[in-house]
Design a protein around this motif. Structure first.
Motif, mmCIF file in Angstrom:
data_model
loop_
_atom_site.group_PDB
_atom_site.id
_atom_site.type_symbol
_atom_site.label_atom_id
_atom_site.label_comp_id
_atom_site.label_asym_id
_atom_site.label_seq_id
_atom_site.Cartn_x
_atom_site.Cartn_y
_atom_site.Cartn_z
ATOM 1 N N SER A 22 33.721 39.930 15.704
ATOM 2 C CA SER A 22 34.605 39.710 16.845
ATOM 3 C C SER A 22 33.934 38.780 17.842
ATOM 4 O O SER A 22 32.761 38.417 17.694
ATOM 5 C CB SER A 22 34.929 41.055 17.523
ATOM 6 O OG SER A 22 33.761 41.590 18.142
ATOM 7 N N SER A 23 34.666 38.432 18.889
ATOM 8 C CA SER A 23 34.151 37.510 19.896
ATOM 9 C C SER A 23 32.985 38.100 20.679
ATOM 10 O O SER A 23 32.224 37.373 21.316
ATOM 11 C CB SER A 23 35.277 37.118 20.868
ATOM 12 O OG SER A 23 35.832 38.285 21.477
ATOM 13 N N SER A 24 32.828 39.415 20.630
ATOM 14 C CA SER A 24 31.717 40.054 21.352
ATOM 15 C C SER A 24 30.400 39.948 20.584
ATOM 16 O O SER A 24 29.336 40.236 21.128
ATOM 17 C CB SER A 24 32.039 41.533 21.620
ATOM 18 O OG SER A 24 32.201 42.237 20.399
ATOM 19 N N TRP A 65 23.730 41.155 9.764
ATOM 20 C CA TRP A 65 24.089 39.773 10.095
ATOM 21 C C TRP A 65 24.229 39.621 11.621
ATOM 22 O O TRP A 65 23.801 38.630 12.206
ATOM 23 C CB TRP A 65 25.381 39.402 9.386
ATOM 24 C CG TRP A 65 25.650 37.917 9.299
ATOM 25 C CD1 TRP A 65 26.668 37.234 9.878
ATOM 26 C CD2 TRP A 65 24.895 36.941 8.571
ATOM 27 N NE1 TRP A 65 26.597 35.905 9.571
ATOM 28 C CE2 TRP A 65 25.516 35.686 8.769
ATOM 29 C CE3 TRP A 65 23.741 36.995 7.775
ATOM 30 C CZ2 TRP A 65 25.034 34.509 8.201
ATOM 31 C CZ3 TRP A 65 23.265 35.820 7.212
ATOM 32 C CH2 TRP A 65 23.900 34.605 7.426
ATOM 33 N N LYS A 66 24.830 40.616 12.243
ATOM 34 C CA LYS A 66 24.973 40.593 13.705
ATOM 35 C C LYS A 66 23.610 40.656 14.393
ATOM 36 O O LYS A 66 23.357 39.925 15.364
ATOM 37 C CB LYS A 66 25.842 41.768 14.166
ATOM 38 C CG LYS A 66 27.303 41.690 13.729
ATOM 39 C CD LYS A 66 28.054 42.952 14.133
ATOM 40 C CE LYS A 66 29.480 42.950 13.599
ATOM 41 N NZ LYS A 66 30.204 44.193 13.953
ATOM 42 N N VAL A 76 18.629 29.296 15.975
ATOM 43 C CA VAL A 76 19.380 28.951 14.769
ATOM 44 C C VAL A 76 20.784 29.520 14.928
ATOM 45 O O VAL A 76 20.939 30.662 15.370
ATOM 46 C CB VAL A 76 18.716 29.541 13.503
ATOM 47 C CG1 VAL A 76 19.590 29.301 12.272
ATOM 48 C CG2 VAL A 76 17.331 28.946 13.289
ATOM 49 N N LYS A 77 21.787 28.765 14.565
ATOM 50 C CA LYS A 77 23.162 29.237 14.704
ATOM 51 C C LYS A 77 23.573 30.028 13.463
ATOM 52 O O LYS A 77 23.276 29.635 12.332
ATOM 53 C CB LYS A 77 24.104 28.062 14.948
ATOM 54 C CG LYS A 77 23.856 27.372 16.288
ATOM 55 C CD LYS A 77 25.033 26.536 16.718
ATOM 56 C CE LYS A 77 24.822 26.026 18.145
ATOM 57 N NZ LYS A 77 25.978 25.268 18.647
ATOM 58 N N VAL A 78 24.243 31.139 13.722
ATOM 59 C CA VAL A 78 24.667 32.043 12.653
ATOM 60 C C VAL A 78 26.187 32.162 12.717
ATOM 61 O O VAL A 78 26.748 32.526 13.750
ATOM 62 C CB VAL A 78 24.015 33.430 12.792
ATOM 63 C CG1 VAL A 78 24.523 34.370 11.706
ATOM 64 C CG2 VAL A 78 22.494 33.309 12.730
ATOM 65 N N GLY A 79 26.847 31.830 11.613
ATOM 66 C CA GLY A 79 28.305 31.865 11.588
ATOM 67 C C GLY A 79 28.833 32.654 10.415
ATOM 68 O O GLY A 79 28.078 33.096 9.541
ATOM 69 N N ALA A 80 30.146 32.837 10.404
ATOM 70 C CA ALA A 80 30.798 33.572 9.316
ATOM 71 C C ALA A 80 32.188 33.005 9.085
ATOM 72 O O ALA A 80 32.906 32.681 10.035
ATOM 73 C CB ALA A 80 30.881 35.064 9.651
ATOM 74 N N VAL A 81 32.548 32.887 7.813
ATOM 75 C CA VAL A 81 33.865 32.398 7.409
ATOM 76 C C VAL A 81 34.572 33.500 6.625
ATOM 77 O O VAL A 81 34.017 34.004 5.638
ATOM 78 C CB VAL A 81 33.747 31.146 6.511
ATOM 79 C CG1 VAL A 81 35.127 30.720 5.993
ATOM 80 C CG2 VAL A 81 33.085 30.006 7.254
ATOM 81 N N ASP A 82 35.756 33.885 7.070
ATOM 82 C CA ASP A 82 36.579 34.784 6.273
ATOM 83 C C ASP A 82 37.160 33.951 5.134
ATOM 84 O O ASP A 82 38.212 33.326 5.267
ATOM 85 C CB ASP A 82 37.699 35.379 7.137
ATOM 86 C CG ASP A 82 38.570 36.372 6.358
ATOM 87 O OD1 ASP A 82 38.508 36.368 5.119
ATOM 88 O OD2 ASP A 82 39.323 37.136 7.005
#
Length: 439
Positions: A22-24, A65-66, A76-82
Protein backbone atom coordinates in the motif's frame (compact mmCIF):
# COMPACT_ATOMS: atom_id res chain seq x y z
CA UNK A 1 2.71 -35.82 -3.11
CA UNK A 2 2.60 -32.23 -1.89
CA UNK A 3 -0.13 -29.61 -2.46
CA UNK A 4 0.56 -27.60 -5.57
CA UNK A 5 2.44 -24.44 -4.70
CA UNK A 6 0.84 -21.51 -6.47
CA UNK A 7 3.15 -20.31 -9.16
CA UNK A 8 5.12 -23.59 -9.39
CA UNK A 9 3.59 -24.42 -12.73
CA UNK A 10 2.93 -20.85 -13.78
CA UNK A 11 -0.65 -19.98 -12.92
CA UNK A 12 -3.25 -17.34 -13.43
CA UNK A 13 -6.15 -17.06 -11.03
CA UNK A 14 -9.16 -14.85 -11.53
CA UNK A 15 -10.08 -13.79 -8.01
CA UNK A 16 -10.74 -10.53 -6.25
CA UNK A 17 -7.73 -10.16 -3.98
CA UNK A 18 -6.02 -7.26 -2.28
CA UNK A 19 -2.63 -5.97 -3.36
CA UNK A 20 0.24 -6.93 -1.08
CA UNK A 21 1.56 -3.37 -0.75
CA UNK A 22 0.00 0.00 0.00
CA UNK A 23 0.96 3.66 -0.14
CA UNK A 24 2.00 3.51 3.53
CA UNK A 25 4.81 1.08 2.69
CA UNK A 26 8.25 2.09 1.41
CA UNK A 27 7.74 -0.32 -1.49
CA UNK A 28 7.01 1.71 -4.63
CA UNK A 29 4.04 0.44 -6.62
CA UNK A 30 4.97 0.12 -10.29
CA UNK A 31 2.58 -0.10 -13.25
CA UNK A 32 2.87 0.12 -17.04
CA UNK A 33 2.04 3.84 -16.80
CA UNK A 34 4.91 4.76 -14.43
CA UNK A 35 7.50 2.00 -14.94
CA UNK A 36 9.45 3.78 -17.67
CA UNK A 37 9.56 7.07 -15.75
CA UNK A 38 10.35 5.60 -12.34
CA UNK A 39 12.71 2.75 -13.25
CA UNK A 40 14.05 2.88 -16.80
CA UNK A 41 14.81 6.60 -16.86
CA UNK A 42 16.17 6.59 -13.31
CA UNK A 43 19.82 6.81 -12.32
CA UNK A 44 19.04 4.77 -9.19
CA UNK A 45 19.60 1.08 -8.59
CA UNK A 46 16.23 -0.71 -8.41
CA UNK A 47 15.09 -4.02 -6.98
CA UNK A 48 11.72 -4.91 -8.47
CA UNK A 49 9.49 -7.78 -7.36
CA UNK A 50 6.98 -9.16 -9.87
CA UNK A 51 4.21 -10.82 -7.83
CA UNK A 52 0.65 -12.10 -7.88
CA UNK A 53 -1.65 -11.25 -4.93
CA UNK A 54 -2.88 -14.85 -4.71
CA UNK A 55 0.63 -16.36 -4.66
CA UNK A 56 1.51 -17.97 -1.31
CA UNK A 57 5.25 -17.40 -1.71
CA UNK A 58 4.58 -13.73 -2.54
CA UNK A 59 2.53 -13.31 0.62
CA UNK A 60 5.34 -14.86 2.64
CA UNK A 61 7.90 -12.54 1.04
CA UNK A 62 5.88 -9.33 1.53
CA UNK A 63 6.91 -8.55 5.19
CA UNK A 64 10.61 -9.00 4.37
CA UNK A 65 10.27 -7.02 1.16
CA UNK A 66 8.75 -4.14 3.12
CA UNK A 67 11.52 -4.29 5.77
CA UNK A 68 14.18 -4.28 3.08
CA UNK A 69 12.52 -1.30 1.35
CA UNK A 70 12.54 0.65 4.61
CA UNK A 71 16.18 -0.23 5.33
CA UNK A 72 17.27 0.73 1.80
CA UNK A 73 15.20 3.93 1.59
CA UNK A 74 17.24 6.71 0.02
CA UNK A 75 19.96 4.24 -1.01
CA UNK A 76 18.39 1.66 -3.31
CA UNK A 77 14.84 1.85 -4.64
CA UNK A 78 12.57 -1.11 -3.98
CA UNK A 79 9.45 -1.60 -6.08
CA UNK A 80 6.75 -4.14 -6.80
CA UNK A 81 4.64 -4.96 -9.85
CA UNK A 82 1.33 -6.80 -9.59
CA UNK A 83 2.18 -8.92 -12.61
CA UNK A 84 -1.16 -10.72 -12.44
CA UNK A 85 -2.91 -7.40 -13.11
CA UNK A 86 -0.18 -5.93 -15.33
CA UNK A 87 0.69 -8.97 -17.44
CA UNK A 88 2.33 -6.81 -20.10
CA UNK A 89 5.13 -5.79 -17.73
CA UNK A 90 5.70 -9.35 -16.61
CA UNK A 91 5.78 -10.54 -20.20
CA UNK A 92 8.15 -7.76 -21.19
CA UNK A 93 10.72 -8.99 -18.69
CA UNK A 94 10.20 -12.73 -19.14
CA UNK A 95 8.48 -13.35 -15.80
CA UNK A 96 7.26 -16.96 -15.67
CA UNK A 97 6.72 -17.57 -11.99
CA UNK A 98 5.98 -15.67 -8.79
CA UNK A 99 7.66 -14.01 -7.06
CA UNK A 100 10.39 -13.03 -9.51
CA UNK A 101 12.88 -10.34 -8.46
CA UNK A 102 14.81 -8.34 -11.05
CA UNK A 103 17.76 -5.99 -10.51
CA UNK A 104 17.69 -2.88 -12.70
CA UNK A 105 21.26 -1.61 -12.47
CA UNK A 106 23.67 0.05 -14.89
CA UNK A 107 21.86 -1.17 -18.00
CA UNK A 108 18.18 -0.74 -17.28
CA UNK A 109 17.24 -2.44 -20.54
CA UNK A 110 18.88 -5.72 -19.45
CA UNK A 111 17.90 -6.36 -15.82
CA UNK A 112 19.52 -9.23 -13.93
CA UNK A 113 17.69 -11.96 -12.04
CA UNK A 114 18.09 -11.73 -8.27
CA UNK A 115 19.31 -15.12 -7.01
CA UNK A 116 19.83 -14.38 -3.31
CA UNK A 117 17.93 -15.28 -0.17
CA UNK A 118 14.42 -14.02 0.57
CA UNK A 119 14.93 -12.70 4.10
CA UNK A 120 15.06 -8.92 4.60
CA UNK A 121 18.73 -9.15 5.60
CA UNK A 122 19.64 -11.22 2.55
CA UNK A 123 17.81 -8.78 0.27
CA UNK A 124 19.59 -5.79 1.80
CA UNK A 125 22.97 -7.53 1.60
CA UNK A 126 22.36 -8.45 -2.04
CA UNK A 127 21.33 -4.89 -2.91
CA UNK A 128 24.39 -3.42 -1.24
CA UNK A 129 26.71 -5.82 -3.06
CA UNK A 130 25.21 -4.77 -6.40
CA UNK A 131 25.42 -1.12 -5.37
CA UNK A 132 29.11 -1.44 -4.49
CA UNK A 133 29.82 -3.04 -7.86
CA UNK A 134 27.89 -0.31 -9.65
CA UNK A 135 29.80 2.45 -7.84
CA UNK A 136 33.12 0.74 -8.60
CA UNK A 137 32.25 0.53 -12.30
CA UNK A 138 31.44 4.23 -12.33
CA UNK A 139 34.73 5.05 -10.62
CA UNK A 140 36.54 2.97 -13.25
CA UNK A 141 34.64 4.77 -15.99
CA UNK A 142 33.00 1.55 -17.21
CA UNK A 143 29.41 2.58 -16.68
CA UNK A 144 27.35 5.37 -18.13
CA UNK A 145 25.12 5.65 -15.08
CA UNK A 146 21.58 4.53 -15.65
CA UNK A 147 22.30 2.76 -18.92
CA UNK A 148 19.22 4.47 -20.37
CA UNK A 149 20.02 5.71 -23.87
CA UNK A 150 17.63 8.53 -24.65
CA UNK A 151 18.63 8.29 -28.30
CA UNK A 152 17.20 4.81 -28.27
CA UNK A 153 13.74 6.11 -27.42
CA UNK A 154 13.36 4.81 -23.89
CA UNK A 155 14.58 1.26 -24.14
CA UNK A 156 13.57 0.60 -27.73
CA UNK A 157 15.17 1.15 -31.08
CA UNK A 158 13.76 3.34 -33.82
CA UNK A 159 14.99 0.77 -36.35
CA UNK A 160 12.39 -1.69 -35.03
CA UNK A 161 9.61 0.70 -36.06
CA UNK A 162 9.06 0.11 -39.79
CA UNK A 163 8.73 3.31 -41.83
CA UNK A 164 5.68 2.92 -44.05
CA UNK A 165 4.92 5.02 -47.12
CA UNK A 166 2.41 5.35 -49.94
CA UNK A 167 4.76 3.23 -52.07
CA UNK A 168 5.54 0.33 -49.73
CA UNK A 169 2.40 0.05 -47.58
CA UNK A 170 0.42 -2.46 -49.63
CA UNK A 171 3.38 -4.82 -50.08
CA UNK A 172 4.67 -4.51 -46.52
CA UNK A 173 1.33 -4.56 -44.67
CA UNK A 174 -1.67 -5.64 -46.73
CA UNK A 175 0.11 -8.51 -48.51
CA UNK A 176 1.87 -9.68 -45.35
CA UNK A 177 0.97 -12.73 -43.26
CA UNK A 178 2.08 -10.83 -40.15
CA UNK A 179 -0.21 -8.73 -37.99
CA UNK A 180 0.59 -5.00 -38.09
CA UNK A 181 0.00 -2.18 -35.63
CA UNK A 182 0.42 1.06 -37.55
CA UNK A 183 0.70 4.57 -36.11
CA UNK A 184 -0.36 7.49 -38.31
CA UNK A 185 1.40 10.59 -36.99
CA UNK A 186 2.25 14.19 -37.74
CA UNK A 187 5.75 15.52 -36.90
CA UNK A 188 4.33 18.65 -35.25
CA UNK A 189 1.87 16.73 -33.02
CA UNK A 190 2.72 16.89 -29.31
CA UNK A 191 0.87 13.66 -28.49
CA UNK A 192 2.80 11.94 -31.29
CA UNK A 193 6.10 13.09 -29.79
CA UNK A 194 5.05 11.70 -26.39
CA UNK A 195 4.08 8.40 -27.99
CA UNK A 196 7.32 8.05 -29.99
CA UNK A 197 9.56 6.56 -27.25
CA UNK A 198 6.76 4.24 -26.08
CA UNK A 199 6.12 3.06 -29.64
CA UNK A 200 9.83 2.44 -30.25
CA UNK A 201 10.28 0.51 -26.99
CA UNK A 202 7.17 -1.55 -27.68
CA UNK A 203 8.38 -2.29 -31.23
CA UNK A 204 11.61 -3.80 -29.88
CA UNK A 205 9.86 -5.88 -27.23
CA UNK A 206 7.13 -7.09 -29.58
CA UNK A 207 9.68 -8.07 -32.23
CA UNK A 208 11.50 -10.24 -29.68
CA UNK A 209 8.44 -11.77 -28.03
CA UNK A 210 6.55 -12.65 -31.22
CA UNK A 211 9.55 -13.55 -33.40
CA UNK A 212 8.48 -10.85 -35.85
CA UNK A 213 4.93 -12.19 -36.23
CA UNK A 214 3.51 -8.88 -34.99
CA UNK A 215 5.15 -5.73 -36.35
CA UNK A 216 4.89 -2.06 -35.49
CA UNK A 217 5.03 0.58 -38.21
CA UNK A 218 4.61 4.32 -38.56
CA UNK A 219 3.27 6.56 -41.32
CA UNK A 220 3.97 10.29 -41.56
CA UNK A 221 0.42 11.18 -42.54
CA UNK A 222 1.39 14.72 -43.53
CA UNK A 223 3.68 13.35 -46.25
CA UNK A 224 1.85 10.17 -47.29
CA UNK A 225 -1.58 11.65 -47.76
CA UNK A 226 -2.87 8.87 -50.00
CA UNK A 227 -2.72 6.47 -47.04
CA UNK A 228 -4.10 9.09 -44.67
CA UNK A 229 -7.08 9.64 -46.94
CA UNK A 230 -7.63 5.91 -47.63
CA UNK A 231 -8.01 5.13 -43.93
CA UNK A 232 -9.87 8.28 -42.94
CA UNK A 233 -7.22 9.65 -40.58
CA UNK A 234 -8.64 12.76 -38.90
CA UNK A 235 -6.49 13.10 -35.79
CA UNK A 236 -3.00 12.30 -34.57
CA UNK A 237 -1.76 9.90 -33.48
CA UNK A 238 -4.17 7.30 -34.84
CA UNK A 239 -3.27 3.62 -34.46
CA UNK A 240 -4.82 0.91 -36.60
CA UNK A 241 -4.47 -2.88 -36.57
CA UNK A 242 -4.11 -4.71 -39.89
CA UNK A 243 -4.69 -8.42 -40.42
CA UNK A 244 -4.39 -9.96 -43.87
CA UNK A 245 -7.72 -10.00 -45.67
CA UNK A 246 -9.60 -8.22 -42.86
CA UNK A 247 -10.96 -4.71 -42.39
CA UNK A 248 -8.51 -2.57 -40.36
CA UNK A 249 -9.39 -2.25 -36.68
CA UNK A 250 -8.95 0.90 -34.58
CA UNK A 251 -6.61 0.43 -31.62
CA UNK A 252 -8.49 1.48 -28.48
CA UNK A 253 -5.91 0.71 -25.80
CA UNK A 254 -3.55 2.82 -23.71
CA UNK A 255 -0.52 4.61 -25.08
CA UNK A 256 2.20 3.26 -22.77
CA UNK A 257 4.64 0.64 -24.00
CA UNK A 258 3.10 -1.86 -21.60
CA UNK A 259 -0.38 -1.33 -23.04
CA UNK A 260 0.91 -1.61 -26.59
CA UNK A 261 2.94 -4.74 -25.86
CA UNK A 262 0.01 -6.41 -24.10
CA UNK A 263 -2.28 -5.82 -27.09
CA UNK A 264 0.41 -7.05 -29.48
CA UNK A 265 0.86 -10.27 -27.50
CA UNK A 266 -2.90 -10.83 -27.57
CA UNK A 267 -2.87 -10.34 -31.34
CA UNK A 268 0.02 -12.77 -31.64
CA UNK A 269 -1.73 -15.39 -29.51
CA UNK A 270 -5.01 -15.04 -31.43
CA UNK A 271 -3.28 -15.55 -34.77
CA UNK A 272 -0.56 -17.98 -33.78
CA UNK A 273 -0.78 -21.59 -34.96
CA UNK A 274 -1.04 -24.25 -32.26
CA UNK A 275 2.30 -25.55 -31.00
CA UNK A 276 3.81 -28.49 -32.82
CA UNK A 277 3.16 -31.87 -31.25
CA UNK A 278 6.53 -33.62 -31.24
CA UNK A 279 7.57 -37.21 -30.63
CA UNK A 280 10.38 -37.54 -28.08
CA UNK A 281 13.13 -38.86 -30.31
CA UNK A 282 16.22 -37.53 -28.55
CA UNK A 283 17.44 -35.58 -25.57
CA UNK A 284 17.96 -32.48 -27.74
CA UNK A 285 14.31 -32.41 -28.85
CA UNK A 286 13.03 -32.73 -25.28
CA UNK A 287 15.47 -30.17 -23.93
CA UNK A 288 14.72 -27.55 -26.56
CA UNK A 289 10.95 -27.94 -26.36
CA UNK A 290 10.76 -27.91 -22.57
CA UNK A 291 13.36 -25.23 -21.90
CA UNK A 292 11.60 -22.86 -24.30
CA UNK A 293 8.24 -23.41 -22.61
CA UNK A 294 6.80 -22.61 -19.21
CA UNK A 295 5.20 -26.05 -19.07
CA UNK A 296 5.86 -29.19 -21.08
CA UNK A 297 2.86 -31.48 -21.58
CA UNK A 298 4.11 -35.03 -22.18
CA UNK A 299 1.96 -38.04 -23.07
CA UNK A 300 3.08 -41.67 -23.00
CA UNK A 301 0.91 -43.57 -25.48
CA UNK A 302 0.33 -47.33 -25.67
CA UNK A 303 2.59 -49.44 -27.86
CA UNK A 304 1.63 -49.39 -31.52
CA UNK A 305 0.83 -53.15 -31.39
CA UNK A 306 -1.82 -52.40 -28.75
CA UNK A 307 -3.63 -49.62 -30.63
CA UNK A 308 -2.66 -49.71 -34.29
CA UNK A 309 -2.27 -46.51 -36.29
CA UNK A 310 -5.95 -45.56 -35.95
CA UNK A 311 -5.89 -45.76 -32.16
CA UNK A 312 -2.66 -43.80 -31.87
CA UNK A 313 -3.87 -41.11 -34.24
CA UNK A 314 -6.98 -40.79 -32.10
CA UNK A 315 -4.87 -40.01 -29.03
CA UNK A 316 -2.71 -37.56 -31.00
CA UNK A 317 -5.82 -35.81 -32.31
CA UNK A 318 -7.04 -35.26 -28.75
CA UNK A 319 -3.67 -33.75 -27.82
CA UNK A 320 -3.69 -31.45 -30.86
CA UNK A 321 -7.14 -30.16 -29.94
CA UNK A 322 -5.93 -29.31 -26.44
CA UNK A 323 -2.75 -27.72 -27.82
CA UNK A 324 -4.99 -25.44 -29.91
CA UNK A 325 -7.20 -24.66 -26.92
CA UNK A 326 -4.21 -23.71 -24.75
CA UNK A 327 -1.99 -22.19 -27.45
CA UNK A 328 -1.90 -18.79 -25.70
CA UNK A 329 -0.01 -20.46 -22.87
CA UNK A 330 2.80 -21.30 -25.34
CA UNK A 331 3.43 -24.65 -23.65
CA UNK A 332 5.43 -27.46 -25.23
CA UNK A 333 3.55 -30.62 -26.32
CA UNK A 334 5.31 -33.99 -26.71
CA UNK A 335 4.64 -37.71 -26.73
CA UNK A 336 6.49 -41.01 -26.52
CA UNK A 337 5.59 -44.64 -27.04
CA UNK A 338 5.26 -46.76 -23.92
CA UNK A 339 8.58 -48.44 -23.19
CA UNK A 340 10.62 -46.14 -25.46
CA UNK A 341 11.68 -43.80 -22.66
CA UNK A 342 11.71 -45.97 -19.56
CA UNK A 343 13.80 -43.60 -17.41
CA UNK A 344 11.41 -40.75 -18.14
CA UNK A 345 8.44 -42.94 -17.23
CA UNK A 346 10.16 -43.99 -13.99
CA UNK A 347 10.91 -40.36 -13.05
CA UNK A 348 7.26 -39.49 -13.53
CA UNK A 349 5.93 -42.60 -11.84
CA UNK A 350 3.78 -43.31 -14.88
CA UNK A 351 4.09 -47.10 -14.96
CA UNK A 352 1.54 -47.71 -12.21
CA UNK A 353 -1.30 -45.90 -13.98
CA UNK A 354 -1.26 -47.69 -17.33
CA UNK A 355 -1.38 -46.15 -20.78
CA UNK A 356 -2.11 -43.64 -22.16
CA UNK A 357 -0.68 -41.40 -19.45
CA UNK A 358 0.14 -37.70 -19.25
CA UNK A 359 2.28 -35.38 -17.14
CA UNK A 360 2.80 -31.61 -17.03
CA UNK A 361 6.44 -30.75 -16.28
CA UNK A 362 8.01 -27.47 -15.20
CA UNK A 363 11.67 -28.09 -16.04
CA UNK A 364 12.68 -24.77 -14.47
CA UNK A 365 11.53 -25.97 -11.05
CA UNK A 366 11.81 -29.72 -11.77
CA UNK A 367 8.20 -30.26 -10.70
CA UNK A 368 5.50 -32.29 -12.37
CA UNK A 369 1.83 -33.17 -12.07
CA UNK A 370 0.12 -36.32 -13.36
CA UNK A 371 -3.18 -36.65 -15.18
CA UNK A 372 -5.45 -38.69 -12.89
CA UNK A 373 -8.60 -38.50 -14.99
CA UNK A 374 -9.43 -39.87 -18.40
CA UNK A 375 -7.20 -39.35 -21.42
CA UNK A 376 -9.91 -37.49 -23.30
CA UNK A 377 -10.50 -33.92 -24.41
CA UNK A 378 -12.67 -33.31 -21.34
CA UNK A 379 -10.34 -35.11 -18.92
CA UNK A 380 -7.17 -33.38 -20.12
CA UNK A 381 -8.89 -29.98 -20.25
CA UNK A 382 -9.96 -30.40 -16.62
CA UNK A 383 -6.41 -31.44 -15.66
CA UNK A 384 -4.82 -28.42 -17.34
CA UNK A 385 -7.50 -26.03 -16.09
CA UNK A 386 -6.89 -27.15 -12.52
CA UNK A 387 -3.17 -26.50 -12.94
CA UNK A 388 -3.87 -23.08 -14.43
CA UNK A 389 -5.77 -21.96 -11.34
CA UNK A 390 -3.32 -23.40 -8.84
CA UNK A 391 -5.14 -26.55 -7.83
CA UNK A 392 -4.06 -30.17 -8.06
CA UNK A 393 -0.97 -31.91 -6.75
CA UNK A 394 2.66 -31.96 -7.76
CA UNK A 395 5.90 -33.77 -6.99
CA UNK A 396 9.59 -33.30 -7.64
CA UNK A 397 10.91 -34.96 -10.77
CA UNK A 398 12.91 -38.04 -9.81
CA UNK A 399 16.28 -36.92 -8.48
CA UNK A 400 15.54 -33.29 -9.25
CA UNK A 401 17.10 -33.63 -12.73
CA UNK A 402 15.80 -34.58 -16.14
CA UNK A 403 16.16 -38.33 -16.78
CA UNK A 404 18.28 -39.77 -19.59
CA UNK A 405 16.45 -39.74 -22.92
CA UNK A 406 17.05 -42.49 -25.45
CA UNK A 407 17.51 -41.73 -29.14
CA UNK A 408 14.79 -43.60 -31.05
CA UNK A 409 13.45 -43.78 -34.58
CA UNK A 410 10.29 -41.77 -35.34
CA UNK A 411 6.97 -43.53 -35.78
CA UNK A 412 6.34 -44.15 -39.50
CA UNK A 413 2.60 -43.57 -39.18
CA UNK A 414 1.78 -47.21 -39.91
CA UNK A 415 0.35 -50.13 -37.94
CA UNK A 416 2.89 -52.10 -35.95
CA UNK A 417 4.30 -55.36 -37.24
CA UNK A 418 4.79 -58.42 -35.08
CA UNK A 419 8.37 -59.67 -35.12
CA UNK A 420 8.94 -62.33 -37.78
CA UNK A 421 9.49 -65.74 -36.19
CA UNK A 422 12.12 -68.03 -37.68
CA UNK A 423 10.56 -71.00 -39.48
CA UNK A 424 11.94 -74.51 -39.01
CA UNK A 425 11.73 -77.27 -41.64
CA UNK A 426 10.77 -80.51 -39.86
CA UNK A 427 10.51 -82.66 -43.01
CA UNK A 428 13.91 -84.26 -42.44
CA UNK A 429 13.36 -84.99 -38.77
CA UNK A 430 12.75 -88.66 -37.88
CA UNK A 431 10.24 -88.54 -35.07
CA UNK A 432 10.98 -92.21 -34.27
CA UNK A 433 14.30 -91.02 -32.84
CA UNK A 434 12.45 -89.28 -30.03
CA UNK A 435 11.23 -91.03 -26.92
CA UNK A 436 7.47 -91.25 -27.35
CA UNK A 437 7.11 -90.34 -23.68
CA UNK A 438 8.67 -86.97 -24.48
CA UNK A 439 6.09 -86.22 -27.21
Amino acid sequence: MKPLLLGVLGCSLVLTVRALYSSSDDVIELTPSNFNREVIQSDSLWLVEFYAPWCGHCKSLAPDWKKAATALKGIVKVGAVDADQHKSLGGQYGVRGFPTIKIFGANKNKPEEYQGGRSSQAIVDGAMNVLRSLVKERLDGKSGGSGYNKQQSGGGSQKDVVELTDDNFDKMVLDSDEVWMVEFFAPWCGHCKNLEPEWAAAATAVKEQTNGRVRLGAVDATVHQVLSSRYGIRGFPTIKIFRKGEVPEDYQGGRTRGDIIERAIDLFSDNAPPPELQEILSEDILKKTCEDSQLCIIAVLPHILDTGAAGRNGYLEVMMKLAEKYKKKMWGWMWAEAGAQMELEASLGIGGFGYPAMAAINTRKMKFALLRGSFSETGIHEFLRELSVGRGSTATLGGGVMPKIQTVEPWDGKDGQLPVEEEYDLSDVDLDDFDKDEL
